[in-house]
Design a protein around this motif. Sequence first.
Motif, PDB file in Angstrom:
ATOM      1  N   UNK A   1       0.818  -1.224   0.000  1.00  0.00           N
ATOM      2  CA  UNK A   1       0.000   0.000   0.000  1.00  0.00           C
ATOM      3  C   UNK A   1       0.844   1.263   0.000  1.00  0.00           C
ATOM      4  N   UNK A   2       2.175   1.125   0.112  1.00  0.00           N
ATOM      5  CA  UNK A   2       3.038   2.279   0.415  1.00  0.00           C
ATOM      6  C   UNK A   2       2.380   3.099   1.525  1.00  0.00           C
ATOM      7  N   UNK A   3       2.182   2.428   2.665  1.00  0.00           N
ATOM      8  CA  UNK A   3       1.503   3.066   3.795  1.00  0.00           C
ATOM      9  C   UNK A   3       2.294   4.282   4.253  1.00  0.00           C
ATOM     10  N   UNK A   4       1.579   5.237   4.784  1.00  0.00           N
ATOM     11  CA  UNK A   4       2.250   6.450   5.250  1.00  0.00           C
ATOM     12  C   UNK A   4       1.402   7.214   6.235  1.00  0.00           C
ATOM     13  N   UNK A   5       2.055   8.071   6.990  1.00  0.00           N
ATOM     14  CA  UNK A   5       1.343   8.911   7.967  1.00  0.00           C
ATOM     15  C   UNK A   5       2.297   9.991   8.452  1.00  0.00           C
TER      16      UNK A   5
ATOM     17  N   UNK B   1      13.025   1.379  -6.593  1.00  0.00           N
ATOM     18  CA  UNK B   1      12.482   1.988  -7.815  1.00  0.00           C
ATOM     19  C   UNK B   1      11.519   1.037  -8.540  1.00  0.00           C
ATOM     20  N   UNK B   2      11.934  -0.233  -8.607  1.00  0.00           N
ATOM     21  CA  UNK B   2      11.096  -1.225  -9.307  1.00  0.00           C
ATOM     22  C   UNK B   2       9.758  -1.464  -8.605  1.00  0.00           C
ATOM     23  N   UNK B   3       9.698  -1.130  -7.318  1.00  0.00           N
ATOM     24  CA  UNK B   3       8.433  -1.308  -6.590  1.00  0.00           C
ATOM     25  C   UNK B   3       7.410  -0.233  -6.985  1.00  0.00           C
ATOM     26  N   UNK B   4       7.883   0.823  -7.667  1.00  0.00           N
ATOM     27  CA  UNK B   4       7.014   1.915  -8.159  1.00  0.00           C
ATOM     28  C   UNK B   4       6.069   2.427  -7.078  1.00  0.00           C
ATOM     29  N   UNK B   5       6.674   2.845  -5.969  1.00  0.00           N
ATOM     30  CA  UNK B   5       5.864   3.327  -4.843  1.00  0.00           C
ATOM     31  C   UNK B   5       5.470   4.783  -5.055  1.00  0.00           C
ATOM     32  N   UNK B   6       4.183   5.039  -4.896  1.00  0.00           N
ATOM     33  CA  UNK B   6       3.688   6.413  -4.895  1.00  0.00           C
ATOM     34  C   UNK B   6       2.503   6.419  -3.938  1.00  0.00           C
ATOM     35  N   UNK B   7       1.767   7.518  -3.871  1.00  0.00           N
ATOM     36  CA  UNK B   7       0.713   7.628  -2.863  1.00  0.00           C
ATOM     37  C   UNK B   7      -0.231   6.404  -2.889  1.00  0.00           C
ATOM     38  N   UNK B   8      -0.174   5.621  -1.837  1.00  0.00           N
ATOM     39  CA  UNK B   8      -0.986   4.399  -1.650  1.00  0.00           C
ATOM     40  C   UNK B   8      -0.957   3.485  -2.880  1.00  0.00           C
ATOM     41  N   UNK B   9       0.221   3.405  -3.482  1.00  0.00           N
ATOM     42  CA  UNK B   9       0.346   2.586  -4.691  1.00  0.00           C
ATOM     43  C   UNK B   9       1.690   1.873  -4.733  1.00  0.00           C
TER      44      UNK B   9
ATOM     45  N   UNK C   1      -8.588   5.281   7.079  1.00  0.00           N
ATOM     46  CA  UNK C   1      -9.201   6.163   6.080  1.00  0.00           C
ATOM     47  C   UNK C   1      -9.829   5.300   4.995  1.00  0.00           C
ATOM     48  N   UNK C   2     -11.115   5.492   4.789  1.00  0.00           N
ATOM     49  CA  UNK C   2     -11.828   4.627   3.851  1.00  0.00           C
ATOM     50  C   UNK C   2     -11.503   4.996   2.401  1.00  0.00           C
ATOM     51  N   UNK C   3     -11.301   6.295   2.194  1.00  0.00           N
ATOM     52  CA  UNK C   3     -11.064   6.792   0.834  1.00  0.00           C
ATOM     53  C   UNK C   3      -9.669   7.389   0.725  1.00  0.00           C
ATOM     54  N   UNK C   4      -9.148   7.378  -0.502  1.00  0.00           N
ATOM     55  CA  UNK C   4      -7.849   8.021  -0.743  1.00  0.00           C
ATOM     56  C   UNK C   4      -8.019   9.534  -0.681  1.00  0.00           C
ATOM     57  N   UNK C   5      -6.903  10.223  -0.453  1.00  0.00           N
ATOM     58  CA  UNK C   5      -6.949  11.685  -0.446  1.00  0.00           C
ATOM     59  C   UNK C   5      -6.977  12.172  -1.895  1.00  0.00           C
ATOM     60  N   UNK C   6      -8.081  12.812  -2.320  1.00  0.00           N
ATOM     61  CA  UNK C   6      -8.089  13.297  -3.705  1.00  0.00           C
ATOM     62  C   UNK C   6      -7.118  14.465  -3.837  1.00  0.00           C
ATOM     63  N   UNK C   7      -6.453  14.546  -4.969  1.00  0.00           N
ATOM     64  CA  UNK C   7      -5.459  15.609  -5.172  1.00  0.00           C
ATOM     65  C   UNK C   7      -6.060  16.990  -4.860  1.00  0.00           C
TER      66      UNK C   7
ATOM     67  N   UNK D   1     -19.634  18.324  -4.336  1.00  0.00           N
ATOM     68  CA  UNK D   1     -18.351  18.989  -4.602  1.00  0.00           C
ATOM     69  C   UNK D   1     -17.802  18.738  -6.006  1.00  0.00           C
ATOM     70  N   UNK D   2     -18.361  17.759  -6.679  1.00  0.00           N
ATOM     71  CA  UNK D   2     -17.835  17.404  -8.005  1.00  0.00           C
ATOM     72  C   UNK D   2     -16.585  16.545  -7.939  1.00  0.00           C
ATOM     73  N   UNK D   3     -16.182  16.170  -6.718  1.00  0.00           N
ATOM     74  CA  UNK D   3     -14.969  15.348  -6.574  1.00  0.00           C
ATOM     75  C   UNK D   3     -15.384  13.886  -6.377  1.00  0.00           C
ATOM     76  N   UNK D   4     -14.791  12.998  -7.174  1.00  0.00           N
ATOM     77  CA  UNK D   4     -15.123  11.566  -7.066  1.00  0.00           C
ATOM     78  C   UNK D   4     -14.112  10.887  -6.138  1.00  0.00           C
ATOM     79  N   UNK D   5     -14.600  10.396  -5.018  1.00  0.00           N
ATOM     80  CA  UNK D   5     -13.701   9.712  -4.068  1.00  0.00           C
ATOM     81  C   UNK D   5     -13.395   8.304  -4.565  1.00  0.00           C
ATOM     82  N   UNK D   6     -12.151   7.893  -4.340  1.00  0.00           N
ATOM     83  CA  UNK D   6     -11.749   6.520  -4.691  1.00  0.00           C
ATOM     84  C   UNK D   6     -11.477   5.782  -3.389  1.00  0.00           C
ATOM     85  N   UNK D   7     -11.950   4.536  -3.283  1.00  0.00           N
ATOM     86  CA  UNK D   7     -11.682   3.819  -2.026  1.00  0.00           C
ATOM     87  C   UNK D   7     -10.197   3.532  -1.825  1.00  0.00           C
ATOM     88  N   UNK D   8      -9.738   3.687  -0.589  1.00  0.00           N
ATOM     89  CA  UNK D   8      -8.380   3.231  -0.250  1.00  0.00           C
ATOM     90  C   UNK D   8      -8.468   1.770   0.196  1.00  0.00           C
TER      91      UNK D   8
END
Length: 311
Positions: free
Chosen positions: A144-148, A175-183, A232-238, A295-302
């Motif tokens: 999950x590339x967990x973070x806090x 690098x090969x793990x391609x870690x980014x926000x919850x990815x 957190x049920x949903x990811x943080x939208x940009x 709000x027009x923002x679509x939440x994605x589940x984490x």
Amino acid sequence: MEAFYEELCKIITKENGVLREEPMKNHTTFRVGGPAEYFVTVSVTEELQEVIRLCNRCGVDWFVLGNGSNLLVSDAGVRGVILRLAGEFAQCEIKENVEDGTAEAVAGAGMMLSAFAMALAKKGFSGFEFAAGIPGSVGGAVMMNAGAYGGEIKDCITKAEIVTADGEVTILNAEELELSYRHSILMEKKGIVTKAWFSFPIGSKLYILSNIEMLNRKRREKQPLEYPSAGSTFKRPEGYFAGKLIMEAGLAGKQIGGAAVSEKHCGFVINKDHATATDIYKLMQYVTEQVEAVSGVRLEPEVKLLGDFSV
Ligand SMILES: Cc1cc2nc3c(=O)[nH]c(=O)nc-3n(C[C@H](O)[C@H](O)[C@H](O)COP(=O)(O)OP(=O)(O)OC[C@H]3O[C@@H](n4cnc5c(N)ncnc54)[C@H](O)[C@@H]3O)c2cc1C
């Protein structure tokens, strides 16, 4: 499937290593989820490889479980094999590099983040305090590339050992793990983290321990830890905060069945009162629709969904 079960039992020698129809509510922090057809505890890499190969030969699905702290399992449960990593997967080794004062630490994927963070803190290695209060395993955190609190796995991991979908062992560097926000790459390419290597600078034991205590206190103050949840049920939208959007949509305290949007922290859907997985799923859908409408923002589940949610 009796033949499959018999083959599994030949691979797994540990007592109670193969359970049938094991309730997943006992293995998720939401405390919901129906039975797993086979719940298999593996203790060494070779066992894991053999189980994967057996599943592949027999066309049986498999899924690797960490601590179930980011997982919603359907009420109908899961067909196939749920893999839990224990034994050698739940250990860590921390080596100090005297030349440059850093530590190289290797942790098994089944180890709890809190235990690994405390082991590092006691030896005076800093940089993992952020993870001490995340109730997941090392493997789940890498996936999950967990973070806090400004830290994430990406900051300190150097490489990970992976058992691939073919049952082969391979090493991926950071690098090969391609870690980014919850990815991580493991979201696109199925594989199991078996252990991970990290590098940490030396710090002050006292400071590290008090930092952990401070962050855990913050969690207790801000998060509804008194109820079962998956964080957190949903990811943080940009550009936004999911919790704030949910609050602004007027959904604080919104309840469907036994599931509720926490009033303490709207980003958490909680199991307030004997919720079913369906209650939680329906509430997640409702929140997503309402927030988008307002709000027009679509939440994605984490949170990861497992099993059939078609109702
Ligand atoms: C109260 C609470 C607070 C939380 N706070 C945070 C937080 O601050 N930051 C944060 O990032 N998360 C947080 N979470 C969510 C969760 O703890 C993390 O996402 C954690 O990394 C999940 O780890 P797990 O071992 O429980 O994984 P699981 O929930 O068991 O699984 C999650 C996913 O990881 C996969 N997985 C598990 N183990 C492996 C493995 N060995 N190899 C490959 N894939 C694997 C699973 O297949 C699944 O897809 C919180 C959860 C709770 C309940």
